[in-house]
Design a protein around this motif. Sequence first.
Motif, mmCIF file in Angstrom:
data_model
loop_
_atom_site.group_PDB
_atom_site.id
_atom_site.type_symbol
_atom_site.label_atom_id
_atom_site.label_comp_id
_atom_site.label_asym_id
_atom_site.label_seq_id
_atom_site.Cartn_x
_atom_site.Cartn_y
_atom_site.Cartn_z
ATOM 1 N N LYS A 179 0.857 -1.185 0.000
ATOM 2 C CA LYS A 179 0.000 0.000 0.000
ATOM 3 C C LYS A 179 0.899 1.242 0.000
ATOM 4 O O LYS A 179 1.823 1.339 0.807
ATOM 5 C CB LYS A 179 -0.928 0.000 1.219
ATOM 6 N N PHE A 180 0.606 2.178 -0.892
ATOM 7 C CA PHE A 180 1.426 3.371 -1.059
ATOM 8 C C PHE A 180 0.650 4.609 -0.606
ATOM 9 O O PHE A 180 -0.469 4.850 -1.079
ATOM 10 C CB PHE A 180 1.812 3.572 -2.529
ATOM 11 N N TYR A 181 1.247 5.408 0.285
ATOM 12 C CA TYR A 181 0.627 6.652 0.746
ATOM 13 C C TYR A 181 1.644 7.794 0.674
ATOM 14 O O TYR A 181 2.835 7.580 0.926
ATOM 15 C CB TYR A 181 0.193 6.575 2.219
ATOM 16 N N PRO A 182 1.186 9.012 0.412
ATOM 17 C CA PRO A 182 2.064 10.160 0.648
ATOM 18 C C PRO A 182 2.270 10.333 2.148
ATOM 19 O O PRO A 182 1.401 9.971 2.949
ATOM 20 C CB PRO A 182 1.292 11.334 0.052
ATOM 21 N N GLU A 183 3.410 10.895 2.521
ATOM 22 C CA GLU A 183 3.769 10.936 3.940
ATOM 23 C C GLU A 183 2.737 11.661 4.798
ATOM 24 O O GLU A 183 2.466 11.262 5.931
ATOM 25 C CB GLU A 183 5.141 11.599 4.089
#
Length: 332
Positions: A179-183
Amino acid sequence: MPEKIAVFGCGSDLSKEIQKLNEEYEIVCIFDNNPVLHGKEKHGFKVSGPQEISNYEFDSIKICSLANTTKIRAQILDLGVPEEKIMPTPLWSEKNLAKWTHLRNERKTNRVFILGNGPSLTQDDLNFLHEKKEKSFAFNKIYLAFEEGDFRPSYYMVEDPLVAQNNSDRIDSLLGFPKFYPEHLLRTLKLSEEVLIFGHNLPNANNEVATKPTSEPTGFGWGSTVTCTAIQAAIYLGFSKIHLLGVDFNFEWSGEKVSEKNVLIGQGEMNHFHKDYRPAGEKWNVPKMDITESHYLMLQEFAERMGVEIINSTRGGKLEVFPRVSLEQALA
């Protein structure tokens, strides 16, 4: 003696951490880029401008501005602070960067599908991709399709703060794929072993424009839609052929109520693949189609320079930036 630290950023991210920082460290100064705050006090400390950083002695400096850590990190280095003094944020941690490297090294195919959530996307499409064992990026509420078939994305991404706020429990519970999220979404979503953090080169809030694409997870360009970010992530991972599917590039929100700051209040709009995608009353951001189109054009040029093909396999829709090849032709 507690370690002496400087803090960069005095907004909401610092407010959440100030008590713990005071307990564990000796804070010697707070810096911020906003000149309106310079000379004023925050949490009992005077706020100084970054140009004054050489006037203070500290062992480490902590960045407390999750939306801008890459920019601030570069700024601090330019001001002469040694890299080893900069405390790593979740984005810049060795563990996070190693996760990105691991995913790139384990890639075994050259093709990936980026799945928009438009109404043209069907369960049959997802079943077809599953049967063919195709790699895919999917976003936001794609999990609504999980109960209707065996499809699961290879990679999942969310970047919209309202999507995260509205669906945090469900997103946090997703397992079985990276899963990829912006910080900055760590203000809302949990950091876990499945999560990889990326940075966004966000524009000035007073002048929103698409920002330059990159293939570096520490600072992807922004195009006001998660598909733009996913294309950059796919290029970083080494995919040389990127197919867009379900990216209709066509939103209808004339029946929605508009609240403050151009936020819409759901009234049953049907811009997505699932009838329950947008329940009545849910807040969502006004699509910024002009910014997204300009970023798609930038991505097309960037991909060509990188030797990457971007192909539109969406049925219909209004996106004409990329050449079209149907899903059936692509998988024939």
